[in-house]
Each structure stands twice: as structure tokens, then as C-alpha cells.
Write a protein that holds these residues in place. Structure first.
Motif, short mmCIF file in Angstrom:
data_model
loop_
_atom_site.label_atom_id
_atom_site.label_comp_id
_atom_site.label_asym_id
_atom_site.label_seq_id
_atom_site.Cartn_x
_atom_site.Cartn_y
_atom_site.Cartn_z
N SER A 7 11.42 22.46 -1.64
CA SER A 7 12.68 23.02 -2.15
C SER A 7 13.87 22.50 -1.35
O SER A 7 14.95 22.25 -1.90
N TYR A 8 13.69 22.29 -0.04
CA TYR A 8 14.76 21.71 0.78
C TYR A 8 15.04 20.28 0.35
O TYR A 8 16.20 19.88 0.20
N GLU A 9 13.98 19.50 0.15
CA GLU A 9 14.14 18.11 -0.28
C GLU A 9 14.84 18.04 -1.64
O GLU A 9 15.71 17.21 -1.85
N LYS A 10 14.46 18.92 -2.55
CA LYS A 10 15.09 18.94 -3.87
C LYS A 10 16.56 19.29 -3.75
O LYS A 10 17.41 18.67 -4.40
N ARG A 11 16.88 20.25 -2.92
CA ARG A 11 18.28 20.65 -2.73
C ARG A 11 19.10 19.49 -2.16
O ARG A 11 20.24 19.26 -2.57
N GLN A 12 18.53 18.76 -1.22
CA GLN A 12 19.23 17.62 -0.64
C GLN A 12 19.48 16.53 -1.69
O GLN A 12 20.56 15.94 -1.73
N ARG A 13 18.50 16.29 -2.56
CA ARG A 13 18.69 15.32 -3.64
C ARG A 13 19.79 15.78 -4.59
O ARG A 13 20.62 14.97 -5.02
N GLU A 14 19.79 17.07 -4.91
CA GLU A 14 20.82 17.60 -5.81
C GLU A 14 22.21 17.48 -5.20
O GLU A 14 23.17 17.11 -5.87
N LEU A 15 22.33 17.78 -3.91
CA LEU A 15 23.61 17.66 -3.23
C LEU A 15 24.08 16.21 -3.19
O LEU A 15 25.27 15.93 -3.40
N ALA A 16 23.18 15.29 -2.94
CA ALA A 16 23.53 13.87 -2.91
C ALA A 16 24.00 13.41 -4.29
O ALA A 16 24.99 12.68 -4.42
N LYS A 17 23.31 13.86 -5.33
CA LYS A 17 23.68 13.48 -6.69
C LYS A 17 25.05 14.07 -7.05
O LYS A 17 25.88 13.39 -7.65
N LYS A 18 25.29 15.31 -6.65
CA LYS A 18 26.58 15.95 -6.93
C LYS A 18 27.71 15.23 -6.21
O LYS A 18 28.77 14.98 -6.78
N GLN A 19 27.49 14.85 -4.95
CA GLN A 19 28.50 14.13 -4.17
C GLN A 19 28.80 12.78 -4.79
O GLN A 19 29.95 12.38 -4.90
N LYS A 20 27.75 12.08 -5.23
CA LYS A 20 27.92 10.77 -5.84
C LYS A 20 28.72 10.89 -7.14
O LYS A 20 29.61 10.08 -7.41
N LYS A 21 28.45 11.92 -7.90
CA LYS A 21 29.17 12.14 -9.16
C LYS A 21 30.64 12.44 -8.89
O LYS A 21 31.53 11.92 -9.57
N GLN A 22 30.92 13.26 -7.88
CA GLN A 22 32.31 13.58 -7.53
C GLN A 22 33.05 12.33 -7.06
O GLN A 22 34.21 12.11 -7.43
N ASP A 23 32.40 11.50 -6.26
CA ASP A 23 33.03 10.26 -5.79
C ASP A 23 33.35 9.34 -6.97
O ASP A 23 34.42 8.74 -7.03
N LYS A 24 32.41 9.26 -7.90
CA LYS A 24 32.62 8.41 -9.07
C LYS A 24 33.79 8.91 -9.91
O LYS A 24 34.64 8.12 -10.34
#
Length: 58
Positions: A7-24
Motif C-alpha cells: 500500500s505504501y508503494e502504491k501510494r508513492q506511485r500515485e503521488l508520482a503520477k499526480k506530480q507528473k500530471k501537475q507538472d505537465k
């Protein structure tokens, strides 16, 4: 041996994806402003923190 915390790994992936989307979205909105270059490919090719490539040995 410790059990992996998926669940921690999944949360980290979700946060990375969200950050990447915001940057884009931010780059897209900055690029659409008048008077700014629309080509951001040069900036993405080399990160700011990376050292310049070494010259080939002679």
C-alpha cells in the motif's frame, strides 16, 4: 524477513503520477501564454542537475 508494504508503494506511485500530471499541466499552461516558446523538448532532454556530457577520449 520483513513483509513488503504494497500500500505504501502504491501510494508513492500515485503521488508520482499526480506530480507528473501537475507538472505537465503547468508546462502546458505556461507554453500557451503569448510570447513564450512552445517547444519544451530541449528542456526535457537534459535535466538541470545533470553535468554536461564528457568529451570523447582523444
Amino acid at each position: 524477513m520483513a513483509k513488503p508494504n504494497y500500500s505504501y508503494e502504491k501510494r508513492q506511485r500515485e503521488l508520482a503520477k499526480k506530480q507528473k500530471k501537475q507538472d505537465k499541466e503547468r508546462r502546458k499552461s505556461e507554453g500557451s501564454a503569448p510570447g513564450t516558446p512552445e517547444s519544451g523538448a530541449d528542456q526535457e532532454a537534459q535535466p538541470q542537475d545533470a553535468p554536461p556530457p564528457a568529451p570523447p577520449p582523444a
